[in-house]
Write a protein that holds these residues in place. Structure first.
Motif, mmCIF file in Angstrom:
data_model
loop_
_atom_site.group_PDB
_atom_site.id
_atom_site.type_symbol
_atom_site.label_atom_id
_atom_site.label_comp_id
_atom_site.label_asym_id
_atom_site.label_seq_id
_atom_site.Cartn_x
_atom_site.Cartn_y
_atom_site.Cartn_z
ATOM 1 N N SER A 289 -86.864 -30.411 -10.494
ATOM 2 C CA SER A 289 -87.245 -31.377 -11.530
ATOM 3 C C SER A 289 -88.729 -31.699 -11.457
ATOM 4 C CB SER A 289 -86.423 -32.661 -11.381
ATOM 5 O OG SER A 289 -86.740 -33.320 -10.167
ATOM 6 N N ALA A 290 -89.240 -32.297 -12.529
ATOM 7 C CA ALA A 290 -90.645 -32.693 -12.586
ATOM 8 C C ALA A 290 -90.760 -33.996 -13.365
ATOM 9 C CB ALA A 290 -91.496 -31.607 -13.232
ATOM 10 N N LEU A 291 -91.724 -34.823 -12.947
ATOM 11 C CA LEU A 291 -91.931 -36.120 -13.595
ATOM 12 C C LEU A 291 -93.419 -36.398 -13.665
ATOM 13 C CD1 LEU A 291 -90.729 -38.791 -14.702
ATOM 14 C CD2 LEU A 291 -90.707 -39.642 -12.343
ATOM 15 N N ASN A 292 -93.880 -36.768 -14.878
ATOM 16 C CA ASN A 292 -95.285 -37.083 -15.099
ATOM 17 C C ASN A 292 -95.397 -38.551 -15.494
ATOM 18 O OD1 ASN A 292 -97.903 -37.363 -16.274
ATOM 19 N ND2 ASN A 292 -98.010 -35.145 -16.502
ATOM 20 N N LEU A 293 -96.134 -39.335 -14.688
ATOM 21 C CA LEU A 293 -96.313 -40.764 -14.936
ATOM 22 C C LEU A 293 -97.779 -41.050 -15.233
ATOM 23 C CD1 LEU A 293 -94.278 -42.088 -11.865
ATOM 24 C CD2 LEU A 293 -93.482 -41.991 -14.220
ATOM 25 N N ASP A 294 -98.025 -41.766 -16.333
ATOM 26 C CA ASP A 294 -99.387 -42.137 -16.697
ATOM 27 C C ASP A 294 -99.420 -43.620 -17.064
ATOM 28 O OD1 ASP A 294 -102.213 -41.513 -17.473
ATOM 29 O OD2 ASP A 294 -101.468 -42.110 -19.445
ATOM 30 N N ASN A 295 -100.237 -44.381 -16.319
ATOM 31 C CA ASN A 295 -100.352 -45.829 -16.590
ATOM 32 C C ASN A 295 -98.985 -46.515 -16.600
ATOM 33 O OD1 ASN A 295 -103.104 -45.773 -16.681
ATOM 34 N ND2 ASN A 295 -103.281 -46.009 -18.894
ATOM 35 N N CYS A 296 -98.220 -46.276 -15.548
ATOM 36 C CA CYS A 296 -96.880 -46.848 -15.438
ATOM 37 C C CYS A 296 -96.816 -47.844 -14.282
ATOM 38 C CB CYS A 296 -95.845 -45.739 -15.227
ATOM 39 S SG CYS A 296 -95.655 -44.639 -16.650
ATOM 40 N N ARG A 297 -95.695 -48.494 -14.186
ATOM 41 C CA ARG A 297 -95.410 -49.439 -13.094
ATOM 42 C C ARG A 297 -93.989 -49.195 -12.620
ATOM 43 N NH1 ARG A 297 -93.254 -55.028 -13.654
ATOM 44 N NH2 ARG A 297 -93.730 -56.223 -11.754
ATOM 45 N N VAL A 298 -93.868 -48.819 -11.343
ATOM 46 C CA VAL A 298 -92.557 -48.625 -10.734
ATOM 47 C C VAL A 298 -92.499 -49.590 -9.560
ATOM 48 C CG1 VAL A 298 -90.929 -46.976 -9.751
ATOM 49 C CG2 VAL A 298 -92.667 -46.184 -11.385
ATOM 50 N N SER A 310 -87.581 -31.266 -3.459
ATOM 51 C CA SER A 310 -87.850 -29.935 -4.032
ATOM 52 C C SER A 310 -88.268 -30.060 -5.491
ATOM 53 C CB SER A 310 -86.612 -29.031 -3.916
ATOM 54 O OG SER A 310 -86.224 -28.904 -2.573
ATOM 55 N N SER A 311 -89.189 -30.985 -5.745
ATOM 56 C CA SER A 311 -89.592 -31.289 -7.114
ATOM 57 C C SER A 311 -91.089 -31.559 -7.184
ATOM 58 C CB SER A 311 -88.793 -32.483 -7.645
ATOM 59 O OG SER A 311 -88.886 -33.572 -6.747
ATOM 60 N N THR A 312 -91.570 -31.849 -8.395
ATOM 61 C CA THR A 312 -93.007 -32.027 -8.624
ATOM 62 C C THR A 312 -93.266 -33.383 -9.271
ATOM 63 O OG1 THR A 312 -93.287 -29.641 -8.934
ATOM 64 C CG2 THR A 312 -95.050 -31.062 -9.735
ATOM 65 N N LEU A 313 -94.144 -34.160 -8.631
ATOM 66 C CA LEU A 313 -94.496 -35.485 -9.132
ATOM 67 C C LEU A 313 -95.986 -35.527 -9.443
ATOM 68 C CD1 LEU A 313 -93.897 -38.555 -9.593
ATOM 69 C CD2 LEU A 313 -94.462 -38.890 -7.172
ATOM 70 N N THR A 314 -96.311 -35.954 -10.663
ATOM 71 C CA THR A 314 -97.696 -36.156 -11.069
ATOM 72 C C THR A 314 -97.852 -37.586 -11.551
ATOM 73 O OG1 THR A 314 -97.839 -33.832 -11.765
ATOM 74 C CG2 THR A 314 -99.565 -35.328 -12.552
ATOM 75 N N ALA A 315 -98.817 -38.322 -10.974
ATOM 76 C CA ALA A 315 -98.986 -39.730 -11.336
ATOM 77 C C ALA A 315 -100.462 -40.061 -11.469
ATOM 78 C CB ALA A 315 -98.337 -40.626 -10.286
ATOM 79 N N THR A 316 -100.794 -40.733 -12.565
ATOM 80 C CA THR A 316 -102.168 -41.187 -12.815
ATOM 81 C C THR A 316 -102.120 -42.656 -13.239
ATOM 82 O OG1 THR A 316 -102.775 -38.965 -13.589
ATOM 83 C CG2 THR A 316 -104.269 -40.763 -14.134
ATOM 84 N N GLY A 317 -102.983 -43.462 -12.634
ATOM 85 C CA GLY A 317 -103.101 -44.856 -13.047
ATOM 86 C C GLY A 317 -101.820 -45.655 -12.930
ATOM 87 N N THR A 318 -100.978 -45.327 -11.956
ATOM 88 C CA THR A 318 -99.651 -45.931 -11.857
ATOM 89 C C THR A 318 -99.537 -46.831 -10.628
ATOM 90 O OG1 THR A 318 -98.564 -44.182 -13.124
ATOM 91 C CG2 THR A 318 -97.199 -45.397 -11.559
#
Length: 458
Positions: A289-298, A310-318
């Motif tokens: 799986s893959a998830l792209n987060l931009d300007n988010c809040r978790v 076994s996945s790909t995480l991309t996060a910017t400004g989060t």
């Protein structure tokens, strides 16, 4: 042992009384009778004493507030009980001629006055200098309003009762089998599991909110495309709308719903200006799986915020904040993290995992981010070190640059705008923060503010 000793003492006293002289026993008994009769007479006399009653309009009681606000409520569900006080400032008693619910629209309102429930009462007394509670409970069906009306001493008092009502689209153990788009400001309430089937996309537009009931969850076998705006985020949260205690909202509580599972091979998932909060299990990314987060809040999970397997995480400004476990845990995964804030100040336990945990088969590039908070800030398997880079990041711990850490700020307090005593979790930066003006380029954060600060916020 203590009980046996006490029990033995009682038996001993009984035996002593049985061996007392009969005449003395009778005398004691008659004396006690006289005392009891005298006390009863005094109490009866006291009960007959009247404080007097005032009928002067100037002595009419007053409400403790101008409005009774019930907050935001679900349609067709009873509200939490709200309380107001009716105060008698006079020295003498006031008789309430009438207490009633009037002008109720968009639902029903019931009240409890002096221990009695209903919608109308009469003859209620408030003693001088005293007050009574009025409890109110509404069940709205739409736009709700009502009044609590009191008539006393020829004066009519009116207390407006207001509430905001949410009328949701309800999904119960629902599977989305065709592409669907939630309109702007949509309100959805999920009971059980919400599943996005393989090959299907769920899109959410600015202002949409998906509320998850206790133990509800979302499984993404297809894909999600949630795109909010700085002042109209898309929100995934629990469905508790009231306060834990007065002034403390349920937003501070984790474990309100399970969380999100990104299924195997679900790779086209983009979240922008999204808030995901109050989970028990966070976001679980499965193999491929893959998830792209931009300007988010978790934020605010009773486990790990994001578990990548076994996945790909991309996060910017989060913002990744507050979890009982790690904030981000990488297992055989790849992560690219830029201009993010990772800070753990979980309220209910000391975190058991590092803010960023990287196993031996994972890789990560972290740039111009803040990593700070309670517990360990980063935990990296030795085998992963050649594949991990931190560039121009701020750490709370003391350290030095090396091959994995370049141009970093060590042992610094980012000076978040937190107020933990009042449960205020604001991870924006104080004007004097050392993270300000340290980033290479200007970017706009999730609040719509442009700047060059490290981390998620300018």
């Amino acid at each position: 042992m203590y009980y046996k000793i006490a029990h033995g003492a009682i038996k001993q006293r009984q035996n002593t009384f049985q061996t007392m002289d009969s005449q003395l026993y009778t005398q004691i008994f008659r004396t006690l009778q006289k005392i009891i009769i005298l006390l009863a007479a005094v109490l009866a006399l006291t009960g007959c004493i009247s404080d007097g009653i005032t009928t002067s309009p100037s002595d009419a009681p007053t409400f403790s507030s101008d409005t009774l606000d019930l907050g935001t409520l679900w349609a067709d569900e009873a509200s939490p009980t709200a309380i107001t006080t009716l105060q008698n400032h006079a020295d003498k008693s006031v008789i309430l001629e009438k207490v009633s619910v009037t002008d109720c629209k968009g639902g029903t309102l019931s009240i409890n006055v002096d221990g009695r429930s209903g919608t109308e009462f009469s003859g209620v007394e408030i003693r001088g200098g005293d007050s009574i509670y009025i409890l109110a409970e509404a069940t709205p069906t739409g736009a709700f309003s009502a009044n609590i009306e009191v008539i006393a001493n020829g004066v009519t008092l009116t207390l407006p009762v207001k509430a905001s009502t949410l009328i949701p689209t309800v999904w119960r153990d629902h599977t989305i089998t065709a592409d669907i788009e939630l309109p702007e400001d949509a309100v959805v309430r999920v009971f059980g599991n919400l599943t996005i089937a393989a090959g299907v996309k769920l899109t959410a537009n600015p202002g949409a909110t998906i509320y998850f009931h206790d133990a509800a969850s979302m499984s993404v076998d297809g894909s999600i495309d949630f795109r909010g705006e700085p002042d109209r985020e898309v929100t995934l949260r629990g469905d508790r709308l009231s306060d834990v205690i007065k002034g403390v909202p349920f937003d501070v509580m984790s474990s309100q719903w399970h969380g999100v599972t990104i299924g195997e091979m679900s790779a086209d998932n983009t979240l922008s200006h999204i808030s995901i909060q109050n989970t028990s299990d966070g976001i679980n990314m499965l193999s491929g799986s893959a998830l792209n987060l931009d300007n988010c809040r978790v934020t605010n999970s009773a486990a790990t915020l994001i578990s990548a397997n076994s996945s790909t995480l991309t996060a910017t400004g989060t913002e990744f904040t507050n979890a009982a476990g790690s904030l981000i845990s990488l297992t055989d995964s790849k992560a690219t993290i830029d201009r993010c804030t990772l800070s753990n100040h979980y309220l209910f336990a000391l975190p058991t995992g590092a803010a960023l945990s990287i196993d031996e088969n994972s890789s990560a590039k972290v740039t111009e981010s803040i990593i700070h908070g309670d517990g360990s800030e980063a935990e990296i398997a030795d085998e992963a070190l050649p594949n991990v880079r931190f560039e121009k990041c701020l750490f709370g711990t003391t350290g030095t640059d090396d091959q994995q850490f370049t141009s970093c700020l060590w042992g610094k307090d980012p000076m978040f705008m937190l107020d933990l005593e009042n449960y205020l979790m604001d991870f924006r930066l104080d004007p004097a923060s050392p993270a300000r003006d340290q980033a290479t380029a200007t970017r706009t954060d999730r609040y719509g503010i442009a700047g060059r600060a490290l981390g998620a916020y300018n």
